[in-house]
Design an enzyme around this catalytic site. Structure first.
Site, PDB file in Angstrom:
ATOM      1  N   SER A 215       0.827  -1.214   0.000  1.00  0.00           N
ATOM      2  CA  SER A 215       0.000   0.000   0.000  1.00  0.00           C
ATOM      3  C   SER A 215       0.860   1.263   0.000  1.00  0.00           C
ATOM      4  O   SER A 215       1.819   1.384   0.762  1.00  0.00           O
ATOM      5  CB  SER A 215      -0.913   0.010   1.228  1.00  0.00           C
ATOM      6  OG  SER A 215      -1.586   1.258   1.285  1.00  0.00           O
TER       7      SER A 215
ATOM      8  N   LYS B  22     -12.962  -4.211   1.603  1.00  0.00           N
ATOM      9  CA  LYS B  22     -13.868  -3.083   1.320  1.00  0.00           C
ATOM     10  C   LYS B  22     -15.353  -3.450   1.389  1.00  0.00           C
ATOM     11  O   LYS B  22     -16.169  -2.665   1.848  1.00  0.00           O
ATOM     12  CB  LYS B  22     -13.563  -2.484  -0.059  1.00  0.00           C
ATOM     13  CG  LYS B  22     -12.255  -1.713  -0.121  1.00  0.00           C
ATOM     14  CD  LYS B  22     -12.134  -1.069  -1.499  1.00  0.00           C
ATOM     15  CE  LYS B  22     -10.833  -0.337  -1.673  1.00  0.00           C
ATOM     16  NZ  LYS B  22     -10.800   0.452  -2.919  1.00  0.00           N
TER      17      LYS B  22
ATOM     18  N   ASP C 251     -13.455   6.735  -3.579  1.00  0.00           N
ATOM     19  CA  ASP C 251     -12.863   6.367  -4.881  1.00  0.00           C
ATOM     20  C   ASP C 251     -13.514   7.111  -6.054  1.00  0.00           C
ATOM     21  O   ASP C 251     -12.823   7.507  -7.005  1.00  0.00           O
ATOM     22  CB  ASP C 251     -12.970   4.858  -5.112  1.00  0.00           C
ATOM     23  CG  ASP C 251     -11.962   4.080  -4.271  1.00  0.00           C
ATOM     24  OD1 ASP C 251     -10.917   4.656  -3.916  1.00  0.00           O
ATOM     25  OD2 ASP C 251     -12.225   2.900  -3.973  1.00  0.00           O
TER      26      ASP C 251
ATOM     27  N   GLY D 234     -14.549  -3.942  -8.548  1.00  0.00           N
ATOM     28  CA  GLY D 234     -14.762  -2.947  -7.496  1.00  0.00           C
ATOM     29  C   GLY D 234     -14.422  -1.536  -7.962  1.00  0.00           C
ATOM     30  O   GLY D 234     -15.179  -0.585  -7.711  1.00  0.00           O
TER      31      GLY D 234
ATOM     32  N   GLY E  30      -3.094   6.583 -13.753  1.00  0.00           N
ATOM     33  CA  GLY E  30      -3.888   6.156 -12.599  1.00  0.00           C
ATOM     34  C   GLY E  30      -3.394   6.635 -11.250  1.00  0.00           C
ATOM     35  O   GLY E  30      -4.112   6.507 -10.252  1.00  0.00           O
TER      36      GLY E  30
HETATM   37  P1  ATR Z   1     -10.818  -4.245  -8.857  1.00  0.00           P
HETATM   38  O1  ATR Z   1     -11.494  -4.371  -7.514  1.00  0.00           O
HETATM   39  O2  ATR Z   1      -9.459  -3.603  -8.779  1.00  0.00           O
HETATM   40  O3  ATR Z   1     -11.687  -3.604  -9.879  1.00  0.00           O
HETATM   41  P2  ATR Z   1     -11.481  -6.920  -9.630  1.00  0.00           P
HETATM   42  O4  ATR Z   1     -12.737  -6.762  -8.864  1.00  0.00           O
HETATM   43  O5  ATR Z   1     -10.675  -8.161  -9.473  1.00  0.00           O
HETATM   44  O6  ATR Z   1     -10.490  -5.730  -9.326  1.00  0.00           O
HETATM   45  O7  ATR Z   1     -11.824  -6.692 -11.175  1.00  0.00           O
HETATM   46  C1  ATR Z   1     -10.917  -6.942 -12.178  1.00  0.00           C
HETATM   47  C2  ATR Z   1     -11.537  -6.595 -13.548  1.00  0.00           C
HETATM   48  O8  ATR Z   1     -10.571  -6.922 -14.563  1.00  0.00           O
HETATM   49  C3  ATR Z   1     -12.796  -7.378 -13.882  1.00  0.00           C
HETATM   50  O9  ATR Z   1     -13.652  -6.557 -14.649  1.00  0.00           O
HETATM   51  C4  ATR Z   1     -12.247  -8.522 -14.736  1.00  0.00           C
HETATM   52  O10 ATR Z   1     -13.171  -9.085 -15.630  1.00  0.00           O
HETATM   53  P3  ATR Z   1     -14.149 -10.302 -15.147  1.00  0.00           P
HETATM   54  O11 ATR Z   1     -15.236  -9.677 -14.328  1.00  0.00           O
HETATM   55  O12 ATR Z   1     -14.627 -10.885 -16.416  1.00  0.00           O
HETATM   56  O13 ATR Z   1     -13.273 -11.237 -14.348  1.00  0.00           O
HETATM   57  C5  ATR Z   1     -11.184  -7.788 -15.526  1.00  0.00           C
HETATM   58  N1  ATR Z   1     -10.185  -8.688 -16.122  1.00  0.00           N
HETATM   59  C6  ATR Z   1      -9.188  -9.341 -15.489  1.00  0.00           C
HETATM   60  N2  ATR Z   1      -8.455 -10.067 -16.380  1.00  0.00           N
HETATM   61  C7  ATR Z   1      -9.027  -9.859 -17.617  1.00  0.00           C
HETATM   62  C8  ATR Z   1      -8.748 -10.327 -18.940  1.00  0.00           C
HETATM   63  N3  ATR Z   1      -7.723 -11.160 -19.192  1.00  0.00           N
HETATM   64  N4  ATR Z   1      -9.538  -9.882 -19.945  1.00  0.00           N
HETATM   65  C9  ATR Z   1     -10.565  -9.035 -19.715  1.00  0.00           C
HETATM   66  N5  ATR Z   1     -10.886  -8.568 -18.479  1.00  0.00           N
HETATM   67  C10 ATR Z   1     -10.135  -8.967 -17.438  1.00  0.00           C
END
Ligand code: ATR
Length: 287
Positions: free
Chosen positions: A20, A71, A108, A137, A246
């Site tokens: 973090s 969270k 956020d 999230g 970001g």
């Molecule tokens: P965060 O809380 O940081 O948003 P998360 O909840 O793990 O992290 O979400 C990750 C996002 O990346 C999701 O939208 C995920 O898609 P899925 O809902 O289909 O899992 C997306 N993601 C991760 N790897 C991916 C890939 N190879 N191609 C497309 N989307 C991907």
């Protein structure tokens, strides 16, 4: 006997927590404002999270940030939740009230929009559709902030459609959902494209989409900040679109918590950004 000065205390609970950057952000501001306070990383496992939250008033904490994986649990455990956190479905900032009860909010969405305004003040939310890639999230906060800013159409693209469906049910507003195969067509004509997926993050595959035919004045942004210049942003830059990285969202989302816990509203400055970038490159070198 000299008077004992009470230190103001806050922290961030996560599991793991070593990655973090929040202690660096708040530590920078505490020093900058000469505040007698501390902001500490708190490694709290999911099994201990409720007990750790309840201990905050006993330990004299003014509050805490909450990060992965706590969270959503925080939303259920705090005594009071504001409507923003309720809508996003997650709490990232907790305040200990005078009576020892816990108040949860989510900064956020605020952080995302403040970062955009900070870097591209001329960007007009209402000028066209925004495309949000991902429905996790982070996407929830991004979509909520775009709907609230007056974006006429949010095109939400996710590999797993059921997750996108769940998102629109809680956030509400002019949001339509699509699978990944539609993404390139949806990006054409967009006024904003936001990556909230993990694609392009260090150790993850790069984004496979093509940034073509965006509106003039369109902005491309990524919530990934390691690396700062993701392959997606590099592509956008090479097409001469305005890009926003970001890191600023992380910095801006920290402002409201600091203001409430420590009583001073801090600024997101280049000095802060450079400080945090220095920490990131140090962490990289140390593995
Ligand atoms: P965060 O809380 O940081 O948003 P998360 O909840 O793990 O992290 O979400 C990750 C996002 O990346 C999701 O939208 C995920 O898609 P899925 O809902 O289909 O899992 C997306 N993601 C991760 N790897 C991916 C890939 N190879 N191609 C497309 N989307 C991907």
């Amino acid at each position: 006997m000299s008077e004992i000065q009470i230190q103001k205390l806050a922290g961030v609970m996560g599991w793991p927590i070593a990655h973090s950057l929040s202690p660096q952000v708040h530590g920078f501001w505490l020093k900058r404002h000469g505040i007698n306070g501390a902001y500490v990383p708190l490694a709290v496992s999911p099994g201990n999270f409720e007990k750790a939250l309840r201990a905050l008033p006993l330990l004299g904490f003014a509050g805490t940030n909450v990060t992965v994986p706590h969270k959503e649990a925080a939303l259920k455990l705090v005594d009071e939740v504001d409507p923003v956190a309720e809508r996003i479905g997650a709490v990232n900032t907790i305040l200990v009230k005078d009576d020892g009860s816990l108040f949860g909010t989510n900064t956020d969405a605020y952080g995302f929009m403040e970062n955009l305004k900070d870097h591209v003040p001329e960007w007009q939310p209402e000028a066209g559709p925004s495309v949000v890639l991902g429905a996790g999230g982070a996407a929830r906060a991004v979509v909520a902030s775009l709907v609230d800013a007056g974006v006429p159409e949010v095109r939400l693209v996710n590999r797993t459609l059921s997750r996108a469906q769940a998102l629109i049910e809680t956030i509400g507003g002019p949001i339509s959902i699509y699978g990944w195969d539609d993404a390139n067509a949806l990006i054409a004509g967009a006024n904003l494209v936001v990556n909230t997926t993990t694609l392009g993050m260090k150790g993850q595959p790069p984004m496979d989409l093509v940034l073509n035919n965006l509106l003039s004045g369109a902005v491309v942004t990524d919530i990934v900040y390691a690396p700062l210049l993701t392959p997606f942003l590099a592509q956008a830059k090479s097409c001469h679109f305005t890009t926003v990285d970001g890191l600023g969202m992380l910095l801006h989302q920290a402002v409201p918590g600091f203001a409430r816990w420590f009583g001073t509203t801090p600024q997101v400055t280049d000095a802060l950004r450079n400080h945090v970038l220095g920490v990131i490159s140090g962490k990289d070198q140390n593995g």
